[in-house]
Design an enzyme around this catalytic site. Structure first.
Site, PDB file in Angstrom:
ATOM      1  N   TRP A  32      -1.512  13.288 -10.329  1.00 29.55           N
ATOM      2  CA  TRP A  32      -0.143  12.799 -10.410  1.00 29.55           C
ATOM      3  C   TRP A  32       0.002  12.038 -11.721  1.00 29.55           C
ATOM      4  CZ3 TRP A  32       1.664   7.570  -8.512  1.00 29.55           C
ATOM      5  CH2 TRP A  32       3.076   7.480  -8.511  1.00 29.55           C
ATOM      6  N   ASP A  51      -5.703   6.811  -3.115  1.00 27.46           N
ATOM      7  CA  ASP A  51      -4.251   6.916  -3.106  1.00 27.46           C
ATOM      8  C   ASP A  51      -3.881   7.769  -1.903  1.00 27.46           C
ATOM      9  OD1 ASP A  51      -1.566   7.226  -3.535  1.00 27.46           O
ATOM     10  OD2 ASP A  51      -1.729   7.954  -5.585  1.00 27.46           O
ATOM     11  N   LYS A 100       6.872   9.577   2.205  1.00 27.69           N
ATOM     12  CA  LYS A 100       6.870  10.935   2.730  1.00 27.69           C
ATOM     13  C   LYS A 100       6.797  10.965   4.249  1.00 27.69           C
ATOM     14  CE  LYS A 100       6.258  12.280  -1.626  1.00 27.69           C
ATOM     15  NZ  LYS A 100       6.343  11.375  -2.787  1.00 27.69           N
TER      16      LYS A 100
END
Length: 415
Positions: free
Chosen positions: A134, A216, A252
């Site tokens: 990312w 993460d 999410k």
């Protein structure tokens, strides 16, 4: 009079948001958006989880809730529930006081707070991130004071799988006390996660080299539909005795994208370390944004703390994960039906929101310019952008792109 701001140069655009704007501005009726990492339902629309909507109504009717500041380190009911969700309610590090949470501004805030703390108080300056990863990982850590960014190999474009030998080789050469950013599940952007056996080997090397794990976790539950499966890697490292930090996002799996709900879980060897760490974390947060927001944290805390709503939420994330997997299967089936050159098994072997399709930049540019299908130039797509009404169109367009623009060595992409 000359402006002192004349020295400011135009910054580069953020690709994913730039492409999303191009999609919104495109008048074509068959356009498809495979860019921004957010869930979309079978009609291509944003979806508010019913349990979230219901909880918002309950909170709005609760006259005892005020708009007072939260503590600097956040809503304790939320951080306790979030940490328990990540590590497992029966994890002994919770009972022993060796694990605790700090509320942050979503996962990005957790990365930033954790990185700044490690740099300032442990004097860590080297960090490793996967190639690819990312894009914000590099920016956040550099802005937090880390001065030595490095990459470890991850994606093998020839096999559309993990370059595990390269990964291990890079970790073995990492200097002691390097911080290693690890994706807990649903690796962004590739969608390929290590197997349990590979995670064990990663842990072996990190223990031997005295490397520091920084997980993460942006997709727990959203990746496979199973909270425990998606947290396996983090829990394994804890079981092995690692001290670690993990940035959690609830954007999410709760659909709370704009509420910025995050938690930074910390696991230490000695419970006596918790109080000093929290005291210093208080000053890191104080100097950055002072206090976290309350609304989203209340929603998550209430849902996770009640068995009925917790079970409802688990049903929602299972449904979202299943829809993503159904679209993976559908896209692969359509590509095979079209005899599209290449092997497309990696699409269904991947997990989570994203698929690293293996499409070249030229093929992606063709899809955007000629087919009005918007995706990152790396070939990453958001699988949620697919639905029963557009998956055949996308597959035909991908077939055209691969057929018309073979790779330079004469092979099609992914062969």
């Amino acid at each position: 009079m000359v402006s002192r701001f004349d020295v400011v140069e135009q910054g580069p655009p953020i690709e994913v948001f730039q492409l999303n704007k191009l999609f919104l501005d495109d008048p074509n009726q068959v356009k498809v958006n495979l860019t921004v990492g957010a869930y979309r339902d079978e009609n291509g629309k944003p979806w508010v989880l019913p349990v979230v909507r219901s909880m918002e109504q309950q909170l709005a009717a609760d006259k005892t809730l005020l708009h007072e500041y939260l503590p600097v380190l956040g809503l304790e009911k939320f951080t306790t529930a979030a940490t328990s969700m990540l590590l497992g309610a029966d994890n002994p590090v919770l009972a022993s006081g060796r694990a605790f949470g700090i509320q942050t501004l979503s996962g990005t805030g957790g990365l930033r707070i954790g990185a700044e703390f490690l740099n300032k108080h442990l004097k860590y300056t080297t960090f490793y991130y996967s190639e690819p990863t990312w894009e914000n990982h590099h920016l956040v850590f550099v802005n937090s004071g880390f001065t030595n960014p490095r990459k470890y190999r991850y994606w093998n474009p020839k096999t559309c799988a993990i370059n595990f030998d390269g990964l291990i080789e890079d970790l073995k050469s990492a200097p002691e006390n390097s911080v290693i950013i690890l994706h807990a599940c649903a690796h962004n952007p590739t969608g390929i996660d290590p197997t349990h056996e590979q995670w064990e080997k990663i842990a072996d090397v990190m223990e031997e080299r005295k490397l520091f794990p920084f997980f993460d976790s942006a997709y727990q539950g959203f990746a496979s539909g199973d909270l425990d499966r998606d947290a396996w890697a983090v829990r394994y490292f804890v079981q092995r005795g690692f001290e670690l930090v993990c940035a959690q996002s609830f954007a999410k799996n709760f659909g709370l994208y704009n509420e910025r709900v995050g938690n930074l879980t910390m696991v230490v060897k000695d419970a006596a370390s918790a109080a000093p760490i929290k005291s210093q974390m208080t000053w890191v947060v104080r100097g950055m944004y002072s206090n976290p927001p309350a609304h989203g944290a209340h929603i998550v805390a209430q849902v996770l703390s009640n068995k009925e709503t917790f079970d409802q939420w688990r049903g929602h994330i299972k449904m979202m994960a299943d829809r993503v997997n159904d679209m993976r299967q559908a896209l692969r089936a359509e590509l095979i039906k079209l005899n599209t050159p290449g092997n497309w098994d990696h699409i269904v072997n991947q997990i989570g929101l994203f698929s690293y399709t293996g499409l070249t930049q030229q093929q992606c540019e063709y899809l955007m310019a000629e087919k009005h299908i918007y995706l990152l130039k790396s070939g990453r797509i958001n699988v949620c952008g697919l639905n029963p009404s557009n998956v055949q169109y996308v597959a035909r367009a991908m077939n055209d792109a691969v057929t018309n623009f073979p790779t330079k060595d004469g092979q099609q992409s992914k062969l």
